[in-house]
Design a protein around this motif. Sequence first.
Motif, PDB file in Angstrom:
ATOM      1  N   VAL A  77     -30.530 -18.770  57.228  1.00 48.08           N
ATOM      2  CA  VAL A  77     -30.927 -19.320  58.520  1.00 48.08           C
ATOM      3  C   VAL A  77     -30.285 -18.446  59.592  1.00 48.08           C
ATOM      4  CG1 VAL A  77     -30.946 -21.344  60.018  1.00 48.08           C
ATOM      5  CG2 VAL A  77     -30.837 -21.636  57.532  1.00 48.08           C
ATOM      6  N   MET A  78     -31.079 -17.906  60.499  1.00 45.83           N
ATOM      7  CA  MET A  78     -30.534 -17.038  61.533  1.00 45.83           C
ATOM      8  C   MET A  78     -30.735 -17.671  62.907  1.00 45.83           C
ATOM      9  SD  MET A  78     -31.218 -13.104  60.373  1.00 45.83           S
ATOM     10  CE  MET A  78     -32.712 -13.334  59.432  1.00 45.83           C
ATOM     11  N   VAL A  79     -29.620 -17.916  63.573  1.00 45.98           N
ATOM     12  CA  VAL A  79     -29.637 -18.505  64.909  1.00 45.98           C
ATOM     13  C   VAL A  79     -29.233 -17.424  65.899  1.00 45.98           C
ATOM     14  CG1 VAL A  79     -28.661 -20.261  66.426  1.00 45.98           C
ATOM     15  CG2 VAL A  79     -29.078 -20.779  63.999  1.00 45.98           C
ATOM     16  N   VAL A  82     -25.894 -19.704  56.645  1.00 43.32           N
ATOM     17  CA  VAL A  82     -26.233 -19.720  58.068  1.00 43.32           C
ATOM     18  C   VAL A  82     -25.549 -18.531  58.730  1.00 43.32           C
ATOM     19  CG1 VAL A  82     -26.045 -20.982  60.250  1.00 43.32           C
ATOM     20  CG2 VAL A  82     -26.441 -22.232  58.113  1.00 43.32           C
ATOM     21  N   VAL A  83     -26.288 -17.820  59.551  1.00 41.78           N
ATOM     22  CA  VAL A  83     -25.744 -16.657  60.254  1.00 41.78           C
ATOM     23  C   VAL A  83     -26.059 -16.784  61.739  1.00 41.78           C
ATOM     24  CG1 VAL A  83     -26.025 -14.172  60.627  1.00 41.78           C
ATOM     25  CG2 VAL A  83     -25.793 -15.055  58.313  1.00 41.78           C
ATOM     26  N   VAL A 126     -19.825 -19.963  58.473  1.00 46.01           N
ATOM     27  CA  VAL A 126     -20.938 -19.376  59.220  1.00 46.01           C
ATOM     28  C   VAL A 126     -20.720 -17.870  59.310  1.00 46.01           C
ATOM     29  CG1 VAL A 126     -22.164 -19.296  61.422  1.00 46.01           C
ATOM     30  CG2 VAL A 126     -21.244 -21.479  60.583  1.00 46.01           C
ATOM     31  N   GLY A 127     -21.681 -17.091  58.830  1.00 43.32           N
ATOM     32  CA  GLY A 127     -21.601 -15.653  58.997  1.00 43.32           C
ATOM     33  C   GLY A 127     -21.952 -15.268  60.422  1.00 43.32           C
ATOM     34  N   VAL A 128     -21.499 -14.109  60.851  1.00 39.68           N
ATOM     35  CA  VAL A 128     -21.791 -13.634  62.203  1.00 39.68           C
ATOM     36  C   VAL A 128     -22.259 -12.183  62.120  1.00 39.68           C
ATOM     37  CG1 VAL A 128     -20.906 -13.219  64.524  1.00 39.68           C
ATOM     38  CG2 VAL A 128     -20.046 -15.176  63.206  1.00 39.68           C
ATOM     39  N   TRP A 129     -23.445 -11.930  62.662  1.00 36.54           N
ATOM     40  CA  TRP A 129     -23.938 -10.571  62.785  1.00 36.54           C
ATOM     41  C   TRP A 129     -23.995 -10.243  64.272  1.00 36.54           C
ATOM     42  CZ3 TRP A 129     -28.765 -10.880  59.041  1.00 36.54           C
ATOM     43  CH2 TRP A 129     -28.298 -11.060  57.728  1.00 36.54           C
ATOM     44  N   SER A 158     -32.194 -18.904  69.976  1.00 39.33           N
ATOM     45  CA  SER A 158     -33.401 -18.968  69.167  1.00 39.33           C
ATOM     46  C   SER A 158     -33.036 -19.383  67.749  1.00 39.33           C
ATOM     47  CB  SER A 158     -34.110 -17.605  69.148  1.00 39.33           C
ATOM     48  OG  SER A 158     -33.235 -16.590  68.675  1.00 39.33           O
ATOM     49  N   PHE A 159     -33.934 -20.124  67.119  1.00 35.46           N
ATOM     50  CA  PHE A 159     -33.700 -20.545  65.744  1.00 35.46           C
ATOM     51  C   PHE A 159     -35.037 -20.696  65.040  1.00 35.46           C
ATOM     52  CE2 PHE A 159     -33.697 -24.187  68.571  1.00 35.46           C
ATOM     53  CZ  PHE A 159     -34.503 -25.142  67.943  1.00 35.46           C
ATOM     54  N   PRO A 160     -35.059 -20.584  63.711  1.00 36.92           N
ATOM     55  CA  PRO A 160     -36.335 -20.607  62.985  1.00 36.92           C
ATOM     56  C   PRO A 160     -37.022 -21.959  63.116  1.00 36.92           C
ATOM     57  CG  PRO A 160     -34.540 -19.781  61.594  1.00 36.92           C
ATOM     58  CD  PRO A 160     -33.910 -20.354  62.811  1.00 36.92           C
TER      59      PRO A 160
END
Length: 346
Positions: free
Chosen positions: A37-39, A151-152, A182-185, A223-225
């Motif tokens: 999941v990319m937020v 989740v990222v 929570v991962g962070v990019w 933004s989120f899916p």
Amino acid sequence: MPLPLPGLATDRVLGIQGPTAEQFAVAIDPLPDDVPVMVGCDLPCEVIEARADPVAVVEVLLSVLEDVARAQLQAWLPAADTMTGTSDLERRTIRRLARETASEQPHFGPFLADLAEAALMGRPVAARWDPETRAGSLAGLLRSCYHRNAVVLVLRTARPLGAHAQRAVGTAAQWLADRGQVGVWVLGVGVVEPDRFPIVALPVPAGLDVLARDHVPAVPAVSFPVLAGRPHPGSAVEVNFEAALARCHWARGRTWNHTYQQHPLAPPMRVDLMWPHELVVVELDGPDHRGALKYADDRRRDNALTLAGYAVLRFTNDEVVDDLSLVLAMIERVLTARRHDERNPG
């Protein structure tokens, strides 16, 4: 060629270089099955620089995750579909439903009850929860809601931050990855301190290299899916449009945010609203569609759908808000014509 995201670590902080924010947003819509999941989050530069405090940055990031979880209330608590009021009875009922949901899944019941009530009331969750509890609970809920393993948060800024602010963002991101599940990019430069985290260079997918590198990103601040089958809860236009369609007998057979792929080698595309049987697609364009890349991608998608036999109607959000009856009439006209042609072939 899609972005090679499935192999990237989702339990740490990574710097992502290569695509712009807009290219990245277009490349992950629809969200591939094998990615987290990319937020996406545009950091509020003025707020971050005024505080330059990791605790304040963590609060900003947790608030973003909470906003997404509250927006998806009806996805993780379907019984909330019928609840439109905020009476004491409805508040007690939604808390009970949330606790029952938590008892059937690995969620923390008290926090989930607070979150459900907050979503019903349209306000943040009560401030009695520590950051680690909030982060873990929100991450677990979003993983379950989207049926993903991780989740990222994808962080970006409209401009480079100052050195102190970069240090604060880096420390907050590290805490989320280490303690918050929570991962962070980090997308681009000027967000965190240089050389603090590993950098991954991604190629720009074919067809998305038309955007100038210095173009101002035309993407939402958060933004989120979207979940297939329902309007995007972050779009008031989609939610209100669905409410209007629900009152129209001719609008039967519609599906929201359906992923369409013409053949296995064609890139999948997510369409806002589709009548699959009649081969009719309706797209609702927000401000992000004014960007050069989104505009070009919209034309590509429209052409592909038209060649596949679909009638494509495209409206701006302003058109839907300002003249809803005209928009509905145009869609009804196309659907009626398609249904007439099916009944009377040749």
